[in-house]
Design an enzyme around this catalytic site. Structure first.
Site, PDB file in Angstrom:
ATOM      1  N   ASP A  49       0.851  -1.207   0.000  1.00  0.00           N
ATOM      2  CA  ASP A  49       0.000   0.000   0.000  1.00  0.00           C
ATOM      3  C   ASP A  49       0.881   1.249   0.000  1.00  0.00           C
ATOM      4  O   ASP A  49       0.646   2.198  -0.746  1.00  0.00           O
ATOM      5  CB  ASP A  49      -0.892   0.046   1.251  1.00  0.00           C
ATOM      6  CG  ASP A  49      -1.828  -1.139   1.397  1.00  0.00           C
ATOM      7  OD1 ASP A  49      -3.044  -0.953   1.274  1.00  0.00           O
ATOM      8  OD2 ASP A  49      -1.336  -2.270   1.634  1.00  0.00           O
ATOM      9  N   THR A 120      -6.973  -4.691   0.783  1.00  0.00           N
ATOM     10  CA  THR A 120      -5.759  -5.063   1.521  1.00  0.00           C
ATOM     11  C   THR A 120      -5.964  -6.328   2.359  1.00  0.00           C
ATOM     12  O   THR A 120      -5.071  -7.183   2.419  1.00  0.00           O
ATOM     13  CB  THR A 120      -5.283  -3.898   2.415  1.00  0.00           C
ATOM     14  OG1 THR A 120      -5.044  -2.775   1.578  1.00  0.00           O
ATOM     15  CG2 THR A 120      -3.992  -4.233   3.150  1.00  0.00           C
ATOM     16  N   LYS A 219     -15.670  -5.200  -6.682  1.00  0.00           N
ATOM     17  CA  LYS A 219     -17.127  -5.359  -6.719  1.00  0.00           C
ATOM     18  C   LYS A 219     -17.733  -4.625  -7.918  1.00  0.00           C
ATOM     19  O   LYS A 219     -18.628  -5.144  -8.589  1.00  0.00           O
ATOM     20  CB  LYS A 219     -17.734  -4.875  -5.401  1.00  0.00           C
ATOM     21  CG  LYS A 219     -17.559  -5.934  -4.304  1.00  0.00           C
ATOM     22  CD  LYS A 219     -18.334  -5.616  -3.062  1.00  0.00           C
ATOM     23  CE  LYS A 219     -17.573  -4.873  -2.021  1.00  0.00           C
ATOM     24  NZ  LYS A 219     -16.483  -5.644  -1.397  1.00  0.00           N
TER      25      LYS A 219
HETATM   26  P1  AMP Z   1     -14.887  -4.289   1.484  1.00  0.00           P
HETATM   27  O1  AMP Z   1     -16.108  -4.283   0.640  1.00  0.00           O
HETATM   28  O2  AMP Z   1     -15.165  -4.725   2.901  1.00  0.00           O
HETATM   29  O3  AMP Z   1     -13.770  -5.048   0.866  1.00  0.00           O
HETATM   30  O4  AMP Z   1     -14.451  -2.792   1.619  1.00  0.00           O
HETATM   31  C1  AMP Z   1     -14.243  -1.941   0.513  1.00  0.00           C
HETATM   32  C2  AMP Z   1     -13.262  -0.858   0.903  1.00  0.00           C
HETATM   33  O5  AMP Z   1     -13.740  -0.144   2.031  1.00  0.00           O
HETATM   34  C3  AMP Z   1     -11.895  -1.407   1.319  1.00  0.00           C
HETATM   35  O6  AMP Z   1     -10.916  -0.479   0.963  1.00  0.00           O
HETATM   36  C4  AMP Z   1     -11.982  -1.485   2.822  1.00  0.00           C
HETATM   37  O7  AMP Z   1     -10.741  -1.367   3.427  1.00  0.00           O
HETATM   38  C5  AMP Z   1     -12.885  -0.286   3.153  1.00  0.00           C
HETATM   39  N1  AMP Z   1     -13.697  -0.574   4.332  1.00  0.00           N
HETATM   40  C6  AMP Z   1     -14.938  -1.087   4.359  1.00  0.00           C
HETATM   41  N2  AMP Z   1     -15.386  -1.242   5.624  1.00  0.00           N
HETATM   42  C7  AMP Z   1     -14.377  -0.820   6.427  1.00  0.00           C
HETATM   43  C8  AMP Z   1     -14.213  -0.705   7.838  1.00  0.00           C
HETATM   44  N3  AMP Z   1     -15.163  -1.091   8.682  1.00  0.00           N
HETATM   45  N4  AMP Z   1     -13.042  -0.206   8.301  1.00  0.00           N
HETATM   46  C9  AMP Z   1     -12.074   0.173   7.457  1.00  0.00           C
HETATM   47  N5  AMP Z   1     -12.161   0.102   6.111  1.00  0.00           N
HETATM   48  C10 AMP Z   1     -13.294  -0.387   5.596  1.00  0.00           C
HETATM   49 MG    MG Z   2      -6.425   0.696   0.046  1.00  0.00          MG
END
Ligand code: AMP
Ligand code: MG
Ligand code: MG
Length: 305
Positions: A49, A120, A219
């Protein structure tokens, strides 16, 4: 005739995203990820990152010193190795015609939102196909252009990685978007940040199938690949750098990405980073407002509070 700034910024972003992707592969190959918890175990950062962001921000800011660039990993040391500095603009992209309404935008009006490595958690768990590099180009408050690079996409010719771009008024490149099957409602959502509220919003939309994958970039690519009709995330966890590039690419195809109330986020330089009202993205064939209308009031209220 001079090349419009938006075309040059997109063309440099395309080449820079691919270089950032190769840095992500190099870090994984070396094997020492250097994992740091930013705000707890739900929010990780790795050497990939950090280095990918340095490459992107140093390369873009050197060529476009007056463009505001905001990266997920905060202020980066821009004193980077020469091999991380990209200065060539993508020639293939520059063969396209700039949309008329974007020709005259001044450098000062651009805001570039950078997620150097989206997904990540999945990267650290070896789910590498979920990983993307996201560079979103906003003009004032609107997401207009986006680059999504998949460092681990396997091409049919055996090569690795692919770049997808979108520019509103021009369309998309690097992918031939497909439409998910009629008569179904396949929803893609988080795999690593699932909460009861996220589940409540999904249930209210009566999906025929729910797919759980990592990253906002991946997504939205599932929408473009015809694998899902909508991306639904009732959580304040995504930030502007997660949605700027995906929104622009999806909307360049004719889809829509907003918060769960159906309102577009602002990508202006001074906004707060959190997408507090969640994410709702739909393919062109689906009525975005119909789906937004089905999100329960309690879910919206919970996000507002
Ligand atoms: P995800 O769909 O959970 O893979 O999240 C999509 C993006 O939003 C990624 O960059 C995640 O790191 C960020 N993200 C989603 N929910 C959270 C959370 N509760 N805390 C930190 N980052 C989040
Ligand atoms: Mg990122
Ligand atoms: Mg992200």
């Amino acid at each position: 005739m001079t090349t419009p700034q938006v075309m040059r910024i997109m063309a440099l972003s395309i080449n820079t995203a691919a270089r950032a992707g190769s840095i992500i592969r190099e870090v994984m190959q070396r094997g020492n990820l250097g994992i740091v918890e930013k705000e707890g175990k739900d929010d990780l950062q790795t050497e990939a990152d950090r280095s990918a962001q340095q490459c992107i921000i140093a390369s873009l800011s050197r060529k476009f010193p007056n463009v505001k660039i905001i990266g997920e990993e905060g202020d980066s040391n821009l004193d980077v190795k020469d091999e991380w500095l990209i200065s060539e603009e993508n020639e293939e992209f520059l063969t396209h015609k700039c949309p008329e309404d974007l020709r005259e935008v001044k450098e000062e009006d651009f805001v570039v939102w950078v997620d150097p490595l989206d997904g990540t958690s999945e990267y650290t768990q070896g789910l590498l196909e979920h990983v993307t590099v996201l560079i979103g180009v906003a003009i004032k408050d609107r997401a207009v252009g986006g680059v999504i690079y998949q460092p681990y996409y396997k091409q049919t010719n055996g090569s690795i990685g692919r770049t997808i771009w979108g520019l509103k008024g021009l369309g998309t490149g690097g992918i031939e978007p497909k439409t998910a099957p009629k008569g179904q409602m396949i929803i893609t959502t988080t795999r690593s940040h699932l909460t009861p509220l996220v589940q409540q919003a999904l249930d209210a939309l009566s999906p025929t199938e729910v797919i759980k994958v990592g990253g906002a970039g991946f997504k939205v690519l599932q929408l473009l690949e015809g694998k899902a009709h909508a991306y639904v995330f009732a959580s304040p966890g995504c930030k502007r750098w997660d949605t700027c590039a995906p929104e622009a690419v999806l909307e360049a195809w004719g889809g829509t990405l907003t918060d769960l109330a159906g309102i577009h986020y602002s990508y202006a330089a001074n906004v707060e980073f959190k997408n507090r009202m969640g994410v709702l993205a739909t393919i062109p064939e689906i009525s975005h407002s119909d789906i937004a209308g089905k999100v329960p009031k309690e879910v919206l209220e919970a996000l507002r509070s």
